[in-house]
Design an enzyme around this catalytic site. Sequence first.
Site, PDB file in Angstrom:
ATOM      1  N   HIS A 151      37.060  46.955 117.415  1.00  0.00           N
ATOM      2  CA  HIS A 151      36.567  47.059 116.034  1.00  0.00           C
ATOM      3  C   HIS A 151      37.035  48.355 115.399  1.00  0.00           C
ATOM      4  O   HIS A 151      37.165  49.390 116.077  1.00  0.00           O
ATOM      5  CB  HIS A 151      35.052  46.906 115.961  1.00  0.00           C
ATOM      6  N   ASP A 172      35.501  49.525 112.477  1.00  0.00           N
ATOM      7  CA  ASP A 172      34.388  50.177 111.778  1.00  0.00           C
ATOM      8  C   ASP A 172      33.745  51.233 112.668  1.00  0.00           C
ATOM      9  O   ASP A 172      33.717  51.105 113.892  1.00  0.00           O
ATOM     10  CB  ASP A 172      33.354  49.149 111.294  1.00  0.00           C
ATOM     11  N   ASP A 193      34.276  55.287 120.185  1.00  0.00           N
ATOM     12  CA  ASP A 193      33.701  53.990 119.778  1.00  0.00           C
ATOM     13  C   ASP A 193      34.317  53.574 118.450  1.00  0.00           C
ATOM     14  O   ASP A 193      33.737  53.799 117.414  1.00  0.00           O
ATOM     15  CB  ASP A 193      32.182  54.133 119.687  1.00  0.00           C
ATOM     16  N   GLU A 252      31.674  45.307 113.574  1.00  0.00           N
ATOM     17  CA  GLU A 252      31.042  45.154 114.886  1.00  0.00           C
ATOM     18  C   GLU A 252      29.704  45.870 114.918  1.00  0.00           C
ATOM     19  O   GLU A 252      28.733  45.380 115.515  1.00  0.00           O
ATOM     20  CB  GLU A 252      31.962  45.706 115.990  1.00  0.00           C
ATOM     21  N   GLU A 253      29.637  47.021 114.234  1.00  0.00           N
ATOM     22  CA  GLU A 253      28.403  47.816 114.273  1.00  0.00           C
ATOM     23  C   GLU A 253      27.264  47.172 113.473  1.00  0.00           C
ATOM     24  O   GLU A 253      26.129  47.635 113.536  1.00  0.00           O
ATOM     25  CB  GLU A 253      28.669  49.238 113.750  1.00  0.00           C
ATOM     26  N   GLU A 268      35.557  48.452 124.480  1.00  0.00           N
ATOM     27  CA  GLU A 268      34.415  49.284 124.084  1.00  0.00           C
ATOM     28  C   GLU A 268      34.246  50.390 125.128  1.00  0.00           C
ATOM     29  O   GLU A 268      34.741  50.276 126.252  1.00  0.00           O
ATOM     30  CB  GLU A 268      33.134  48.427 124.020  1.00  0.00           C
ATOM     31  N   HIS A 271      28.277  57.421 118.746  1.00  0.00           N
ATOM     32  CA  HIS A 271      27.210  57.588 117.750  1.00  0.00           C
ATOM     33  C   HIS A 271      26.639  59.012 117.755  1.00  0.00           C
ATOM     34  O   HIS A 271      25.650  59.266 117.088  1.00  0.00           O
ATOM     35  CB  HIS A 271      26.065  56.593 117.956  1.00  0.00           C
TER      36      HIS A 271
END
Lengths: 419, 419
Positions: A99, A101, A132, A166-167, A190, A388
């Site tokens: 992903h 995003d 990520d 994805e998030e 991931e 994150h």
Amino acid sequence: MVKERIRAWMREHTEEAVQFLSALVQEASLSGQETGAQQRVADKLATLGLIVDMWEPGGEELIRHPYFCSPRQSFIGSPNVVGVWKGCGGGRSLILNGHIDIVPPGDTSRWTADPYSGRVENGRVYGRGTTDMKGGNVSLLLAIQCLKELDVQLKGDVIFQSVIEEESGGSGTLAAVLRGYTADAAIIPEPTGMKIFPKQQGSMWFRIHVYGRAAHGGTRYEGVSAIEKSVLVMEAVRSLEQKRNEVITDPLYAATPIPIPINIGKISGGDWPSSVPDVVVLEGRMGVAPEEELDMARQCLDDALMQIEDDWLRDNPPELEWFGAQWVPGSLDTEHELMNCLVDAYRNILEEEPVVEAAPWGTDGGLLAKVGETPAVVFGPGTTALAHYPDEHIEIARMMACAEVVALSVLQWCGVRGS
Amino acid sequence: MVKERIRAWMREHTEEAVQFLSALVQEASLSGQETGAQQRVADKLATLGLIVDMWEPGGEELIRHPYFCSPRQSFIGSPNVVGVWKGCGGGRSLILNGHIDIVPPGDTSRWTADPYSGRVENGRVYGRGTTDMKGGNVSLLLAIQCLKELDVQLKGDVIFQSVIEEESGGSGTLAAVLRGYTADAAIIPEPTGMKIFPKQQGSMWFRIHVYGRAAHGGTRYEGVSAIEKSVLVMEAVRSLEQKRNEVITDPLYAATPIPIPINIGKISGGDWPSSVPDVVVLEGRMGVAPEEELDMARQCLDDALMQIEDDWLRDNPPELEWFGAQWVPGSLDTEHELMNCLVDAYRNILEEEPVVEAAPWGTDGGLLAKVGETPAVVFGPGTTALAHYPDEHIEIARMMACAEVVALSVLQWCGVRGS
């Protein structure tokens, strides 16, 4: 020997890969702002000679799909990118899905430098999205570029996907599946810290309203505290979690204290210190077992709330709603041929035994399997603990090693002409 | 017979009293906006021939006083009003104290009409402040006016006080005491529903920060939930409440399930459903026994938090702070002569036995007693259940009956010349 040729190629292209990752991090591809990063990916794929498809997801089929889950319904300015490397035939196809995003940087004062610097230091690239999962995406692109430049003729197709959302619930991958991009299997890099996750926990967010009856704090016995009642609700959630986890015997979860946790992440209630609070709102995340249906899990929580033995709660039942993001769980048999390819490649490249576990979080792999009938395994160079968080970064050496493992796996899975 | 003359006078002046209350309610005397209402009170007192003192509290003596408690330090635009009716000497003095400040109306859509209408319907006056406590203030003013117009010559002084800031910690009454207004006793017509409260519970607001350690919800076992730890804190608070109430044997509390409750009124913590919350904030109100010192009560809660048996909380202790308003508790001996006056007057006027209890909330009586050495009893026509709520109102008949009881009590307490 192919391993040595791949390794040599990777060594020569490390600098280039790092520059590409830095550039990708500098394109802050927050939800709604993915175009810049996706254009770079599309250009890269075109340079490599893949058939490039870049489109903004949308339409009734997507929005009305039972697995559609997103805070938005329009993806204008948020394109998906897919690059197809057609094989010469007779081999198995493979999706390489990452992903684009990223989550917001949070409090930027907690970052040592600009979250979008993409700076390189001590063998790491820093910035939001490095771990990520733009670092993983670069591993995939490196694998493709390497095999292309080594003039490998694959039998099966390789379908590279750079997806949005994805998030926020996976609508980018869902859109790619609905557009027809499916395959015999998939790899998703991931941040597993180089562990191999054939199974992934799904998850859903819930919100519970717990009601009480207001009164003055000086005569609190005339009211019913929604805070005290919410403690009963939390106890019920905790005992449901225990019940759900007791029955999980999958050896992949052997090292995991709570395979599918139910987390209460947020609580708020009451508006005055000297009033008895009449409503408390709990928000949380429910883990879903790899083989479980989302609906079944929802029903479990609903039942648990209805069965709380408390007269007040029986007459004033808590209200449960499901909101925000969800991740469909995924499960690949550990004996699946893609697992064999990946494990062999890992041993070959890293010269050690890989750790095979179940992921404590969901990925787009669940959607690929459930909707696209494309079983997925998750394996990537990043580290969950950094995702994150401030000062997110990725080890360059791991990103390159992951690329080597993926390249070797692609060879073995898709097959090579004439071999 | 004096009772009959008082009653007749009251009957003739009901209409006038209702109009005055309506006008007082129409002056929305929220904190900071008291001037309009206070000017009306001052004018009334001047008309009755009292010596009127209207001033804006302030100065170091007030602001630095150990019992000063207010969200603001300037009271410009928020005058206190005191009216003194000098007696001819040889009698006991009496303070008649009521607060002019009102709490905000809250969600006005929950009111049938404008909260400041002061409308009269079915024998009631409606509006914010009618019950808490402008109706009670009007009872006091009626008593004075009645005795004045009946040409009574009192021996002791009557000191009427219309104070600001009762709802925010009592700095209006504190300022009146510091200005020298004290007396042999006081009556405060807070909404007791015509019960007599010689004792009043004090209260203080507290805030507790409970700490945890953040983690991803999918691996919640790597973190420590501040919500789960806050449940331990709430249990400790509950058991402290039980301990503190077990020892209260005062018969005035016989009918009260929990004489001095500790109420948790507000909780908030966490900011993401799928994160383990690292901080929870609790806000509450601690009841203080009539004879207890505020500092002792504070120490009790502090000790209870420190004694929670939990390794995490021992290493990461909750943080306790005291904030917002406080009400000093008050206690008058039930055998005090003012009690006798009030009980006799009540029997005489209402022709029934009064209910004598302890108040479940604090008043300015604590400050009058503690700082001004003026013991106070609380007795008023309003209803606690309506105070601070939509459609607050007061029964006109009760307001008049209260005025009669107060008038008779004043006669008996202060003494009448020649009698």
